[in-house]
Design a protein around this motif. Sequence first.
Motif, short mmCIF file in Angstrom:
data_model
loop_
_atom_site.label_atom_id
_atom_site.label_comp_id
_atom_site.label_asym_id
_atom_site.label_seq_id
_atom_site.Cartn_x
_atom_site.Cartn_y
_atom_site.Cartn_z
N GLU A 33 0.83 -1.21 0.00
CA GLU A 33 0.00 0.00 0.00
C GLU A 33 0.87 1.27 0.00
OE1 GLU A 33 -0.74 -1.92 4.16
OE2 GLU A 33 0.02 -2.53 2.18
N PHE A 34 2.06 1.17 0.60
CA PHE A 34 3.01 2.28 0.53
C PHE A 34 3.52 2.44 -0.90
CE2 PHE A 34 7.35 3.86 0.39
CZ PHE A 34 7.30 4.98 1.19
N MET A 35 3.84 1.32 -1.54
CA MET A 35 4.36 1.36 -2.91
C MET A 35 3.34 1.95 -3.88
SD MET A 35 6.66 -2.08 -3.28
CE MET A 35 6.12 -3.20 -2.02
N ALA A 36 2.07 1.71 -3.60
CA ALA A 36 1.02 2.27 -4.46
C ALA A 36 1.04 3.80 -4.40
CB ALA A 36 -0.34 1.74 -4.04
N LEU A 37 1.26 4.34 -3.21
CA LEU A 37 1.36 5.80 -3.07
C LEU A 37 2.67 6.32 -3.64
CD1 LEU A 37 -0.16 6.44 0.48
CD2 LEU A 37 -1.16 7.00 -1.73
N ARG A 38 3.73 5.54 -3.47
CA ARG A 38 5.04 5.93 -4.01
C ARG A 38 4.98 6.08 -5.53
NH1 ARG A 38 9.35 1.34 -3.90
NH2 ARG A 38 7.94 0.72 -5.56
#
Length: 341
Positions: A33-38
Motif C-alpha cells: 500500500e506504501f508502494m502504491a502511493l510511491r
Amino acid sequence: MIKNTLYLKALRGETVERPPVWMMRQAGRYLPEFMALRDKYDFFTRCRTPELASEITVQPIRRFPLDAAILFSDILVVPQAMGIDFQMKESVGPWIEKPIRTAQQVDDVIVPDVNETLGYVFDAIEMTLEKLDNEIPLIGFAGSPWTILCYCVEGRGSKSFDIAKSFCFLQPAAAHQLLQKITETTIAYLKRKVEKGVSAVQIFDSWGGMLSPADYREFSWQYIHQIVEALAPLTHVVVFGKGCWFALEEMAESKVSALGVDWTITPELARKFTHDSVSLQGNLDPARLHSSPETIRKMVHEMIDRFGKDKYIVNLGHGILPNIPVENAEAFIKAVVDWKE
C-alpha cells in the motif's frame, strides 16, 4: 488517554507483561500500500502533504498489532527548512547540487521559524493522532546534527562520508557553526512536535559510527546532548546511534529515556555498558527478516530473554529493508505479542 501504554511503560522503566514492539521504517517501502502511493507521488511530496504522511504512518498500524506508530517524514526536512536544497534523486537518494564546503556557505544557512517552514509536519501529526484515536502512542523524530551535516557536506549518501569528515577536521569552526545551527533548529522542531501531541521523540544518528570515539564526542554527542537536555523535561527522548556502542556508557549518563542499539553488540554488553540505568531498544539485524517466520520467532524470543522483558523495546537494529516479505515483518511483530515468560 492512550489505551496501549506498553511503549510508554518501557520508557519509564516500569514492569510490563511483555516488551513493546515497533520497527524503524515500519511506515514504508516493504508495504504494497506504501508502494502504491510511491508510484503516484514523489518522495518529498509524500512528506510535505499531511494527508499522505498521516495515511502512510497508519498503514502498518492497520496491518499489525504494533505498540507505537512513528510519523512518516524524513530527517532531511530539517536542512530543507534551513534553506539547503535537498532533492531525492532516482537511483541516487538524497542529493544537493551545491554541497556545503565553505565557511561562507555555513554563514548563509538560516535557523528558521519552524512553524513557517515545517508546518506541514505539525499538520500531519494532528491528522495522524486523529486516525490513531488514542489507541497507541505516536513517536516524532529527527536526525542527529552530525548525520544531517554528513549529507549537507557530502551532497549525497556515502559509504564513508570522507568529504564530511575532512570538512570537520580541516574547517572545525565552520563545522561547529553548522552543527549548532542544525541543533537549534532541531530543538525547536522537536519541541513543536511535542506541543502537537507526540508521546516521545527519537534522534537518529545513522552515521555516528563513522567517527572515532573522541571525534564522536566532539562532532556528534555534544550536539545530541543539547537536544536531550532541551527535550527531556518535556517528553521521553530516545537516542539511536548506529555503530555507536562505544558511546553507550556516556549516553546512558544523560537524561535519555532509552537508547537504541544495533546488531553489532550483544544484549549482555549493552546492559553492561549502560549499567542497566536506561531502557534499551533493538537490535535484530534487519537482514535477519529474510529468515523463515519460524526462525524469526525463535530469534525474537531469544532476544527478549537476553535483554529481559523490562526496560526493553523490541525493534530492529536499523530500518526494515524494502525487500522483506510482509509475512516476515508480521512474524517479527507477532513473536513479541505472543511471547510469554
